[in-house]
Motif scaffolding. Structure first.
Motif, PDB file in Angstrom:
ATOM      1  N   ALA A 264     -68.720 -24.066 -85.168  1.00 32.91           N
ATOM      2  CA  ALA A 264     -69.548 -24.141 -83.966  1.00 32.91           C
ATOM      3  C   ALA A 264     -68.895 -23.482 -82.761  1.00 32.91           C
ATOM      4  CB  ALA A 264     -69.857 -25.603 -83.656  1.00 32.91           C
ATOM      5  N   ALA A 265     -67.783 -22.786 -82.953  1.00 34.72           N
ATOM      6  CA  ALA A 265     -67.056 -22.229 -81.815  1.00 34.72           C
ATOM      7  C   ALA A 265     -67.865 -21.173 -81.080  1.00 34.72           C
ATOM      8  CB  ALA A 265     -65.736 -21.624 -82.283  1.00 34.72           C
ATOM      9  N   ALA A 266     -67.799 -21.245 -79.758  1.00 32.50           N
ATOM     10  CA  ALA A 266     -68.443 -20.245 -78.911  1.00 32.50           C
ATOM     11  C   ALA A 266     -67.424 -19.282 -78.329  1.00 32.50           C
ATOM     12  CB  ALA A 266     -69.214 -20.925 -77.784  1.00 32.50           C
ATOM     13  N   LYS A 267     -66.169 -19.737 -78.238  1.00 32.09           N
ATOM     14  CA  LYS A 267     -65.114 -18.886 -77.688  1.00 32.09           C
ATOM     15  C   LYS A 267     -63.848 -19.037 -78.507  1.00 32.09           C
ATOM     16  CE  LYS A 267     -66.337 -18.378 -72.814  1.00 32.09           C
ATOM     17  NZ  LYS A 267     -65.898 -18.573 -71.418  1.00 32.09           N
ATOM     18  N   LEU A 268     -63.100 -17.959 -78.515  1.00 35.16           N
ATOM     19  CA  LEU A 268     -61.767 -17.955 -79.108  1.00 35.16           C
ATOM     20  C   LEU A 268     -60.772 -17.788 -77.973  1.00 35.16           C
ATOM     21  CD1 LEU A 268     -60.464 -15.962 -82.124  1.00 35.16           C
ATOM     22  CD2 LEU A 268     -59.453 -15.527 -79.889  1.00 35.16           C
ATOM     23  N   GLY A 269     -59.653 -18.502 -78.066  1.00 34.46           N
ATOM     24  CA  GLY A 269     -58.597 -18.346 -77.081  1.00 34.46           C
ATOM     25  C   GLY A 269     -57.292 -17.964 -77.739  1.00 34.46           C
ATOM     26  N   ILE A 270     -56.533 -17.092 -77.097  1.00 37.71           N
ATOM     27  CA  ILE A 270     -55.186 -16.750 -77.570  1.00 37.71           C
ATOM     28  C   ILE A 270     -54.345 -16.361 -76.369  1.00 37.71           C
ATOM     29  CG2 ILE A 270     -55.798 -14.333 -78.061  1.00 37.71           C
ATOM     30  CD1 ILE A 270     -53.720 -14.607 -80.465  1.00 37.71           C
ATOM     31  N   ARG A 271     -53.105 -16.820 -76.348  1.00 38.39           N
ATOM     32  CA  ARG A 271     -52.229 -16.555 -75.207  1.00 38.39           C
ATOM     33  C   ARG A 271     -51.677 -15.130 -75.274  1.00 38.39           C
ATOM     34  NH1 ARG A 271     -51.849 -20.953 -72.325  1.00 38.39           N
ATOM     35  NH2 ARG A 271     -52.130 -23.002 -73.315  1.00 38.39           N
ATOM     36  N   PRO A 272     -51.402 -14.523 -74.116  1.00 37.04           N
ATOM     37  CA  PRO A 272     -50.874 -13.150 -74.079  1.00 37.04           C
ATOM     38  C   PRO A 272     -49.619 -12.972 -74.920  1.00 37.04           C
ATOM     39  CG  PRO A 272     -51.563 -13.810 -71.892  1.00 37.04           C
ATOM     40  CD  PRO A 272     -51.681 -15.035 -72.752  1.00 37.04           C
ATOM     41  N   GLU A 273     -48.759 -14.020 -74.951  1.00 37.95           N
ATOM     42  CA  GLU A 273     -47.496 -13.906 -75.676  1.00 37.95           C
ATOM     43  C   GLU A 273     -47.656 -14.047 -77.181  1.00 37.95           C
ATOM     44  OE1 GLU A 273     -47.580 -18.007 -73.606  1.00 37.95           O
ATOM     45  OE2 GLU A 273     -48.302 -15.965 -73.257  1.00 37.95           O
ATOM     46  N   HIS A 274     -48.842 -14.409 -77.655  1.00 38.25           N
ATOM     47  CA  HIS A 274     -49.059 -14.612 -79.087  1.00 38.25           C
ATOM     48  C   HIS A 274     -49.799 -13.461 -79.763  1.00 38.25           C
ATOM     49  CE1 HIS A 274     -48.659 -19.209 -78.274  1.00 38.25           C
ATOM     50  NE2 HIS A 274     -47.491 -18.619 -78.396  1.00 38.25           N
ATOM     51  N   MET A 275     -50.243 -12.481 -78.996  1.00 38.34           N
ATOM     52  CA  MET A 275     -50.924 -11.333 -79.589  1.00 38.34           C
ATOM     53  C   MET A 275     -49.885 -10.335 -80.099  1.00 38.34           C
ATOM     54  SD  MET A 275     -53.961 -10.866 -76.767  1.00 38.34           S
ATOM     55  CE  MET A 275     -55.128 -10.083 -77.870  1.00 38.34           C
ATOM     56  N   VAL A 276     -50.164  -9.731 -81.229  1.00 36.10           N
ATOM     57  CA  VAL A 276     -49.218  -8.798 -81.860  1.00 36.10           C
ATOM     58  C   VAL A 276     -49.749  -7.373 -81.697  1.00 36.10           C
ATOM     59  CG1 VAL A 276     -48.084  -8.131 -84.003  1.00 36.10           C
ATOM     60  CG2 VAL A 276     -48.525 -10.564 -83.514  1.00 36.10           C
ATOM     61  N   ILE A 277     -48.916  -6.506 -81.123  1.00 29.84           N
ATOM     62  CA  ILE A 277     -49.306  -5.111 -80.896  1.00 29.84           C
ATOM     63  C   ILE A 277     -49.020  -4.289 -82.148  1.00 29.84           C
ATOM     64  CG2 ILE A 277     -48.886  -3.055 -79.491  1.00 29.84           C
ATOM     65  CD1 ILE A 277     -47.975  -4.980 -77.253  1.00 29.84           C
ATOM     66  N   THR A 278     -50.010  -3.530 -82.603  1.00 27.80           N
ATOM     67  CA  THR A 278     -49.857  -2.650 -83.759  1.00 27.80           C
ATOM     68  C   THR A 278     -50.375  -1.259 -83.394  1.00 27.80           C
ATOM     69  OG1 THR A 278     -52.057  -3.127 -84.642  1.00 27.80           O
ATOM     70  CG2 THR A 278     -50.287  -4.617 -85.281  1.00 27.80           C
ATOM     71  N   GLU A 279     -50.331  -0.358 -84.373  1.00 30.45           N
ATOM     72  CA  GLU A 279     -50.926   0.965 -84.165  1.00 30.45           C
ATOM     73  C   GLU A 279     -52.447   0.847 -84.139  1.00 30.45           C
ATOM     74  OE1 GLU A 279     -49.584   3.986 -86.840  1.00 30.45           O
ATOM     75  OE2 GLU A 279     -47.551   3.138 -86.925  1.00 30.45           O
ATOM     76  N   ALA A 280     -53.076   1.752 -83.419  1.00 29.82           N
ATOM     77  CA  ALA A 280     -54.539   1.779 -83.368  1.00 29.82           C
ATOM     78  C   ALA A 280     -55.105   1.866 -84.784  1.00 29.82           C
ATOM     79  CB  ALA A 280     -55.018   2.960 -82.528  1.00 29.82           C
ATOM     80  N   GLY A 281     -56.130   1.075 -85.041  1.00 27.40           N
ATOM     81  CA  GLY A 281     -56.774   1.073 -86.351  1.00 27.40           C
ATOM     82  C   GLY A 281     -56.126   0.168 -87.366  1.00 27.40           C
ATOM     83  N   LYS A 282     -55.025  -0.477 -87.026  1.00 31.00           N
ATOM     84  CA  LYS A 282     -54.307  -1.310 -88.006  1.00 31.00           C
ATOM     85  C   LYS A 282     -54.299  -2.789 -87.657  1.00 31.00           C
ATOM     86  CE  LYS A 282     -51.254   2.289 -89.832  1.00 31.00           C
ATOM     87  NZ  LYS A 282     -49.847   2.656 -90.150  1.00 31.00           N
TER      88      LYS A 282
END
Length: 353
Positions: A264-282
């Motif tokens: 039933a979720a309407a929104k997803l939350g994630i903290r800036p420090e928990h996102m993982v940077i990868t190459e575009a498209g990956k």
């Protein structure tokens, strides 16, 4: 020192209700912080504990005593305000002495208490200076010293550091934490600054529009916020929120990447420090960097998804990623928070928190 217990507190100004059925226990020796945006009722609640504001309904207990209808002078609390409220024509010693003097404390006892407070606050070299000869931090310490000499059951702080510059605020935070450990005192502290709340509190009370959103230790609120409001208020920078687009029971976002069975979720939350940077498209989706803000050890990337959603991503301070670059972002499943349409947190599978 003493426990503070609030039971079913309401406060109204005429037809406008500003505190709504607040119940709260603050244990003996605990450092509790009331935090929330301007107008949330945190200072009003603090003043109600002090007796500076009457309440419309409910009960205030300090220790084993019902102080609901007692005057401030009968509650044995000491309050430190945002403004130092020092007498400019008196020395630091005289400012700390004044309250005891008018209450007919013996001179020897007054001197002993001032000496001890000055030692704790490192004010020995400044006792004979007037407020105009002191820095902002020294004046604030004198105001705290004036509270200490009362030997109160409870210390109340109403945004005491807001008039100080950034460096001095950090220094005074450390000093207040040390003071709490040294005195083992019950302290209630009001601030709009969630960094102060996270770094100082044993217990945080998050207020929103006169209601308690959540109570708990700092890291509990950080890892397990019960509402979207708490999730967005605790943490710096704030948590990112992404509107979900249900598609055959599966949450989708941005470019349509499959994220999780969000129910039933309407929104997803994630903290800036928990996102993982990868190459575009990956990653789970791509994002375009609009701005890089470098702060030394950390850098914050302000990015935009294909659907226009704006996010903040924490990166290493030495990152070469810059404005205009397209990057991939992955969202670790164990770092995701889901919220329903009413802003309540959901467990995995879309169940209420």
């Amino acid at each position: 020192m003493a426990r503070v217990k609030l039971s079913n507190i309401d406060k109204s100004y005429g037809a406008q209700q500003v505190i709504h059925n607040v119940s709260l226990d603050i244990e003996d020796g605990e450092f509790a912080v009331f935090v929330g945006p301007s107008g949330c009722g945190k200072s009003t609640l603090l003043r109600a504990i002090a007796g500076l504001e009457g309440i419309s309904r409910g009960q205030v207990m300090i220790g084993e005593e019902d102080v609901t209808r007692k005057a401030p002078s009968e509650r044995n609390v000491a309050m430190v305000f945002q403004s130092y409220a020092l007498y400019p024509h008196m020395t630091a010693r005289e400012n700390m002495d004044f309250g005891m003097k008018i209450n007919n404390f013996p001179a020897e006892e007054r001197s002993r208490r001032i000496t001890e407070a000055a030692r704790v606050l490192q004010l020995n070299d400044y006792l004979d200076r007037k407020p105009g000869q002191l820095s902002g931090g020294q004046r604030q310490r004198v105001a705290i010293g004036r509270a200490i000499v009362k030997n109160p059951k409870v210390f109340l702080f109403d945004e005491p550091l807001s008039n100080l510059d950034a460096k001095l605020r950090v220094q005074m935070r450390v000093e207040l934490e040390a003071l709490h450990r040294q005195l083992n005192a019950t302290m209630i502290y009001v601030t709009h600054d969630q960094v102060e709340a996270m770094t100082m509190a044993d217990k945080i009370v998050v207020l929103n529009e006169g209601r308690i959103e959540q109570i708990g230790p700092p890291m509990e609120l950080y890892h397990r916020p019960r509402t979207e409001f708490v999730a967005g208020f605790i943490g710096a920078p704030a948590m990112n929120f992404i509107d979900l687009r249900p598609s055959q029971g599966t949450a989708r976002v941005g470019l349509g990447a499959r994220l999780a069975q969000a129910g039933a979720a309407a929104k997803l939350g994630i903290r800036p420090e928990h996102m993982v940077i990868t190459e575009a498209g990956k990653g789970d989706f791509d994002a375009t960097v609009r701005l890089r803000e470098t702060l030394g050890g950390d850098a914050y990337l302000y990015v935009t998804l294909a659907d226009g959603t704006s996010l903040v991503v924490r990166a290493d301070g030495d990152t070469a990623i810059d404005a205009g670059q397209v990057i991939g972002l992955s969202l670790p499943p164990n770092r995701l928070h889901f919220f329903d349409a009413q802003g309540l947190a959901l467990r995995s599978g879309g169940k209420p928190h």
